[in-house]
Write a protein that holds these residues in place. Structure first.
Motif, PDB file in Angstrom:
ATOM      1  N   THR A 183      -3.846 -10.350  -5.723  1.00  0.00           N
ATOM      2  CA  THR A 183      -3.578  -9.065  -6.335  1.00  0.00           C
ATOM      3  C   THR A 183      -3.414  -7.994  -5.271  1.00  0.00           C
ATOM      4  O   THR A 183      -4.181  -7.936  -4.322  1.00  0.00           O
ATOM      5  N   LEU A 184      -2.421  -7.155  -5.459  1.00  0.00           N
ATOM      6  CA  LEU A 184      -2.226  -6.051  -4.522  1.00  0.00           C
ATOM      7  C   LEU A 184      -3.118  -4.872  -4.900  1.00  0.00           C
ATOM      8  O   LEU A 184      -3.439  -4.679  -6.073  1.00  0.00           O
ATOM      9  N   ALA A 185      -3.510  -4.090  -3.897  1.00  0.00           N
ATOM     10  CA  ALA A 185      -4.289  -2.886  -4.202  1.00  0.00           C
ATOM     11  C   ALA A 185      -3.405  -1.890  -4.957  1.00  0.00           C
ATOM     12  O   ALA A 185      -3.813  -1.321  -5.964  1.00  0.00           O
ATOM     13  N   ILE A 186      -2.202  -1.694  -4.459  1.00  0.00           N
ATOM     14  CA  ILE A 186      -1.244  -0.821  -5.145  1.00  0.00           C
ATOM     15  C   ILE A 186       0.077  -1.571  -5.246  1.00  0.00           C
ATOM     16  O   ILE A 186       0.531  -2.160  -4.275  1.00  0.00           O
TER      17      ILE A 186
ATOM     18  N   LEU B  44      10.833   3.568  -6.039  1.00  0.00           N
ATOM     19  CA  LEU B  44       9.909   3.055  -5.014  1.00  0.00           C
ATOM     20  C   LEU B  44       9.223   1.767  -5.471  1.00  0.00           C
ATOM     21  O   LEU B  44       8.634   1.726  -6.542  1.00  0.00           O
ATOM     22  N   ASP B  45       9.328   0.731  -4.657  1.00  0.00           N
ATOM     23  CA  ASP B  45       8.610  -0.523  -4.902  1.00  0.00           C
ATOM     24  C   ASP B  45       7.591  -0.721  -3.786  1.00  0.00           C
ATOM     25  O   ASP B  45       7.879  -1.379  -2.792  1.00  0.00           O
ATOM     26  N   LEU B  46       6.436  -0.150  -3.969  1.00  0.00           N
ATOM     27  CA  LEU B  46       5.409  -0.234  -2.917  1.00  0.00           C
ATOM     28  C   LEU B  46       4.571  -1.487  -3.108  1.00  0.00           C
ATOM     29  O   LEU B  46       4.258  -1.868  -4.236  1.00  0.00           O
ATOM     30  N   LYS B  47       4.179  -2.087  -1.998  1.00  0.00           N
ATOM     31  CA  LYS B  47       3.251  -3.218  -2.040  1.00  0.00           C
ATOM     32  C   LYS B  47       2.174  -2.973  -0.998  1.00  0.00           C
ATOM     33  O   LYS B  47       2.441  -3.046   0.197  1.00  0.00           O
ATOM     34  N   VAL B  48       0.983  -2.681  -1.476  1.00  0.00           N
ATOM     35  CA  VAL B  48      -0.109  -2.381  -0.551  1.00  0.00           C
ATOM     36  C   VAL B  48      -1.168  -3.473  -0.663  1.00  0.00           C
ATOM     37  O   VAL B  48      -1.840  -3.583  -1.691  1.00  0.00           O
TER      38      VAL B  48
ATOM     39  N   ILE C  78      -2.719  -0.708 -10.101  1.00  0.00           N
ATOM     40  CA  ILE C  78      -3.754  -0.589  -9.088  1.00  0.00           C
ATOM     41  C   ILE C  78      -4.711  -1.761  -9.320  1.00  0.00           C
ATOM     42  O   ILE C  78      -5.247  -1.900 -10.421  1.00  0.00           O
ATOM     43  N   PHE C  79      -4.874  -2.591  -8.307  1.00  0.00           N
ATOM     44  CA  PHE C  79      -5.663  -3.821  -8.428  1.00  0.00           C
ATOM     45  C   PHE C  79      -5.257  -4.614  -9.674  1.00  0.00           C
ATOM     46  O   PHE C  79      -6.092  -5.116 -10.429  1.00  0.00           O
ATOM     47  N   GLY C  80      -3.961  -4.664  -9.884  1.00  0.00           N
ATOM     48  CA  GLY C  80      -3.441  -5.504 -10.951  1.00  0.00           C
ATOM     49  C   GLY C  80      -3.499  -4.904 -12.348  1.00  0.00           C
ATOM     50  O   GLY C  80      -3.094  -5.542 -13.311  1.00  0.00           O
TER      51      GLY C  80
END
Ligand SMILES: Nc1ncnc2c1ncn2[C@@H]1O[C@H](COP(=O)(O)OP(=O)(O)O)[C@@H](O)[C@H]1O
Ligand SMILES: [Mg+2]
Length: 320
Positions: free
Chosen positions: A15-18, A36-40, A76-78
């Motif tokens: 799982t990504l944080a964001i 925007l496609d953010l992957k944090v 956020i966290f999935g």
């Protein structure tokens, strides 16, 4: 160049944080944040970089539920932010603008007022002041604090309640070099210390380049590059081999599929997309080809160069 928004780096697992998908925010006719496609990744220090006006603060405000996106999704966290707003926001700590502090009150009281509002235990105030290194000056009035101390105090407040995610908008803004260094050290320690994920923006690359494990570059509302710092930097490494027969060495390297090789008087010089093992393999091929390799120099790409190159290629883009 990589397609906008593509993740460069190890496959992101779990799982990504964001994660944002197609996030858009318009102000009138202006598109401040553009698909925007953010992957944090979790437990990363993610440097969110871009010049002033690029859309960083607007993005962060959307992540914090302070502004509603016109299009797109945030998880956020999935969990979807829209449908799990309260639970999700309770896991986030943030410093979003120039910290608003009570100058006449002590640093300790400034944090403790927020702590009380949040209904947290009293020990939380002491804990977060300790994390940011302000315990010795906690009793002093904030009016006597330096800019760096004020930023750290704001960070302490954001750490109340042990958030899983910190969203920090330009926390090094207005700091002197020493203050920047302190903030950097603090931010790079946090994920190890507490398991937190840090999403931190800056318009100055130099302020986050040594702490960020991942970065995203935003320009005119678009995410033009994102990925793990390590992978982004190894994407173009300049290697020079000192050899006894550069022409022969060049043929060997070309045969391995490296396109840009130059043979000099006693060296060959190339740009490769290789990690360490790839570089070792080229070295081995040269030696097995009967060449004497007397020196290898590896000039790793810098984020600064990547940032400049990417921005300059973007400014040639036609407008939407
Ligand atoms: N509330 C607002 N109303 C109108 N335009 C805004 C507003 N907030 C931001 N903008 C515009 O959106 C763009 C992105 O701003 P911002 O997100 O603050 O960028 P950054 O934080 O990267 O400097 C800028 O052109 C800015 O002028
Ligand atoms: Mg901003």
């Amino acid at each position: 160049m990589a397609k906008s928004g593509n993740w460069i780096g190890a496959k992101v697992l779990g799982t990504l944080a964001i994660e944002t998908q197609g996030l858009v925010k318009r102000f009138g006719r202006q598109v401040a944040v553009n698909r925007l496609d953010l992957k944090v990744p979790q437990q990363s220090v993610f440097g969110f970089l871009g010049p002033n006006g690029a859309g960083k603060s607007t993005t962060m405000r959307m992540l914090l539920g302070l502004t509603t996106p016109d299009e797109g999704r945030i998880s956020i966290f999935g969990r979807d932010l829209k449908s799990n707003r309260i639970a999700t926001l309770s896991e986030i700590g943030a410093t979003i603008e120039a910290p608003a502090l009570y100058d006449h009150a002590s640093g300790w009281l400034n944090v403790d007022l927020t702590r009380r509002l949040r209904g947290l235990k009293r020990a939380e105030t002491d804990r977060v002041l300790e994390v940011v290194g302000l315990t010795p000056v906690g009793a002093k009035r904030v009016s006597g604090y330096s800019m760096g101390m004020r930023q750290r105090l704001a960070l302490a407040r954001a750490l109340l309640g042990e958030p899983k995610l910190l969203i920090l908008d330009e926390p090094t803004n207005g700091l002197d070099p020493e203050g920047i260094e302190d903030m950097r050290a603090l931010l790079s320690d946090l994920p190890h210390q507490t398991g937190v994920t840090v999403f931190v923006s800056s318009h100055l690359l130099s302020e986050v380049e040594h702490v960020a494990t991942s970065v995203g570059l935003i320009y005119e509302g678009r995410l033009i590059l994102q990925g793990e710092v390590r992978s982004l930097l190894s994407a173009q490494t300049r290697i020079v081999f000192q050899v006894n027969n550069p022409e022969q060495a060049k043929h060997i390297v070309l045969a391995r599929g490296v396109a840009d090789v130059i043979a000099n008087a006693d060296t060959i010089d190339m740009l490769v997309e290789q990690d360490r093992s790839g570089i070792a393999a080229i070295n081995r091929a040269l030696v097995e080809g009967g060449l004497e390799v007397s020196a290898v120099s590896v000039q790793l790409n810098t984020l600064e160069k990547l940032y400049r190159d990417t921005l300059s290629s973007c400014s040639q883009w036609a407008p939407l």
